[in-house]
Write an enzyme that holds these catalytic residues in place. Structure first.
Site, short mmCIF file in Angstrom:
data_model
loop_
_atom_site.label_atom_id
_atom_site.label_comp_id
_atom_site.label_asym_id
_atom_site.label_seq_id
_atom_site.Cartn_x
_atom_site.Cartn_y
_atom_site.Cartn_z
N HIS A 188 61.89 37.76 66.83
CA HIS A 188 62.00 39.01 66.09
C HIS A 188 63.01 39.98 66.71
O HIS A 188 63.10 41.13 66.28
CB HIS A 188 60.63 39.69 65.99
CG HIS A 188 59.66 38.93 65.14
ND1 HIS A 188 58.83 37.95 65.64
CD2 HIS A 188 59.40 38.99 63.81
CE1 HIS A 188 58.10 37.45 64.66
NE2 HIS A 188 58.42 38.05 63.54
N ARG A 218 48.67 39.37 56.07
CA ARG A 218 49.49 40.56 55.91
C ARG A 218 50.55 40.27 54.86
O ARG A 218 50.76 39.11 54.48
CB ARG A 218 50.16 40.97 57.24
CG ARG A 218 51.19 39.97 57.73
CD ARG A 218 51.82 40.41 59.04
NE ARG A 218 52.48 41.70 58.95
CZ ARG A 218 53.76 41.86 58.59
NH1 ARG A 218 54.49 40.80 58.26
NH2 ARG A 218 54.30 43.05 58.55
N ASN A 220 54.67 41.15 53.47
CA ASN A 220 56.00 41.61 53.80
C ASN A 220 56.83 41.52 52.53
O ASN A 220 56.47 40.80 51.60
CB ASN A 220 56.60 40.75 54.92
CG ASN A 220 57.83 41.37 55.53
OD1 ASN A 220 58.06 42.56 55.42
ND2 ASN A 220 58.64 40.55 56.20
N GLU A 263 56.11 38.18 50.71
CA GLU A 263 55.55 37.13 51.55
C GLU A 263 54.11 37.47 51.89
O GLU A 263 53.83 38.55 52.40
CB GLU A 263 56.36 36.99 52.84
CG GLU A 263 57.75 36.45 52.66
CD GLU A 263 58.49 36.29 53.98
OE1 GLU A 263 59.59 35.73 53.96
OE2 GLU A 263 57.96 36.71 55.02
#
Length: 436
Positions: A188, A218, A220, A263
């Protein structure tokens, strides 16, 4: 460049299952994790019931995955020490699939081994866990071509997480083949803004605290042209020029060509190997379909406008945002208050698409004083005696050569992204001058 399809496509099924990523009128980078397997209702339908989701695109996306793997086998990698984790991941995914879709799939004991059945693909396989001869394509190669999710396996050692195995064919602006064997923080490194806000270290700390069997998710989001799932860095020459073509082309085509890409990322601690399975499922929806849900249309405008106001790098585009809003402001009000009519819906789509292109160009940038110089360089032909600027592909190739020669990955990648952003912003301003 892929030409826009003039035939009307029914996106109603995709809309109903689309994980709309904007619960609030603002967006900030965050870990935004929540427990998995909890259905999330939306204005148009719902999503999130199962960690592994099979939908209307199942056969088509698997065919695309098989084609990508055939042309680029490096999308599937498993370092030797991760073989047990790969078996662990395959078994967990089989259990998830069998529980979620019992009418099509099953995992049953057979003798001293197991029998896997996938009726959707006509697959029946007897295997013994850990016995390579019963799974010649490898556990990730076998199960990875039966799910729409990309799979990354993270090994936890020396106080860090390491991406040491996976099958990734639908990466968005990154390369699994390049990242395999790197640490979570290194992977990242090139991602803008998240380091100042401390998102990545917090995410790693959260992942390392996961207990065996625990799973979270989560979301994105990003933007993609022409609905391409594979926008990995390896294939940049195939999709990169589409961004420029979209900006330089007619505004009316943007609604069908530009897609909101969400995503849904699942984070699962595997029970036997203690590795972390990172599932990445990408959903694409064209802005023309997004705008058919008035609440989504209004919220997307709010989020993108807020991004352009809030992120420091977006101030260079404030005049452009105001001009776009002035031209289509009434349609935004219509989308917020009531279902728009055909004319208002079209105008709202144009505003959405215009803001979205700007947000995509701005998303990876940081404010720099050299932006005006780049802008001046793109407003007209090269001055006499000046050397023609290199193309984006030439810049990308030069960046890769520098990295391979030992250059700093983070610095080189950010330099390339920032340069691309400056040129896109000036093109966008030129576009709005033409269409105003």
């Amino acid at each position: 460049m892929t030409a826009s399809n003039t035939r009307k496509i029914d996106h109603s099924v995709a809309v109903a299952g689309f994980p709309f990523p904007f619960p609030k009128e603002t967006y900030r980078y965050s870990t935004n994790v929540e427990p998995a397997s909890v259905p999330r209702a939306t204005t148009a339908g719902s999503w999130g019931e199962h960690p592994v989701d099979i939908d209307h695109a199942y056969l088509g996306e698997l065919a695309e995955r098989a084609s990508i793997l055939s042309s680029d086998p490096s999308r599937l990698q498993c370092l030797p020490h991760m073989v047990p984790a790969a078996w662990d991941a395959m078994f967990v995914l089989m259990e998830e699939l069998a529980a979620a879709y019992p009418q099509h799939m099953s995992l049953t004991r057979e003798g001293g081994g197991w029998h896997w059945h996938n009726g959707l693909l006509g697959i029946d396989r007897c295997f013994a866990v850990g016995e390579a001869s019963s799974m010649p394509e490898g556990p990730l190669g076998f199960i990875g071509q039966q799910v729409q999710e990309d799979i990354v396996l993270l090994d936890q050692r020396d106080g860090e997480l390491w991406a040491d195995a996976g099958l990734v064919t639908f990466a968005a602006d990154w390369s699994f083949g390049f990242d395999v064997g790197m640490s979570f923080l290194e992977i990242h490194g090139p991602v803008p803004r998240v380091h100042d806000e401390g998102v990545i270290p917090r995410a790693q700390a959260f992942l390392m605290r996961l207990e065996p069997g625990q799973s979270y998710r989560r979301t994105n989001w990003t933007l993609t042209v022409d609905g391409k799932l594979d926008t990995s860095t390896e294939t940049y020459p195939e999709w990169g020029p589409d961004r420029t073509a979209l900006v330089d082309g007619p505004l009316a085509a943007v609604g069908d060509r530009l897609h909101l890409r969400t995503e849904v990322q699942h984070l699962i601690r595997l029970p036997e190997s203690n590795a972390i399975m990172f599932l990445i499922r990408s959903y694409l929806l064209p802005f023309s379909a997004l705008a058919t849900v008035p609440a989504w249309a209004a919220r997307t405008v709010e989020v993108l406008e807020d991004c352009l106001r809030t992120w420091p790098s977006t101030r260079a585009c404030s005049e452009l945002v105001r001009s776009a809003s002035a031209g289509c402001g009434s349609s935004v009000a219509s989308a917020r208050e009531a279902p728009p009519g055909p004319r208002d819906e079209n105008r709202c789509q144009q505003l959405l698409c215009s803001l979205a292109v700007m947000a995509d160009a701005e998303q990876v940038s940081s404010e720099r004083g050299s932006a005006q110089e780049h802008e001046r360089g793109t407003e007209g032909p090269d001055a006499p005696g000046e050397q023609k600027a290199p193309t984006q592909q030439e810049r990308a190739e030069a960046t890769l050569r520098s990295i391979m020669a030992g250059g700093n990955l983070t610095a080189e990648t950010m330099k390339l992204s920032n340069d691309f952003t400056d040129r896109q912003v000036s093109r966008l301003k030129a576009l709005f001058r033409r269409t105003s």
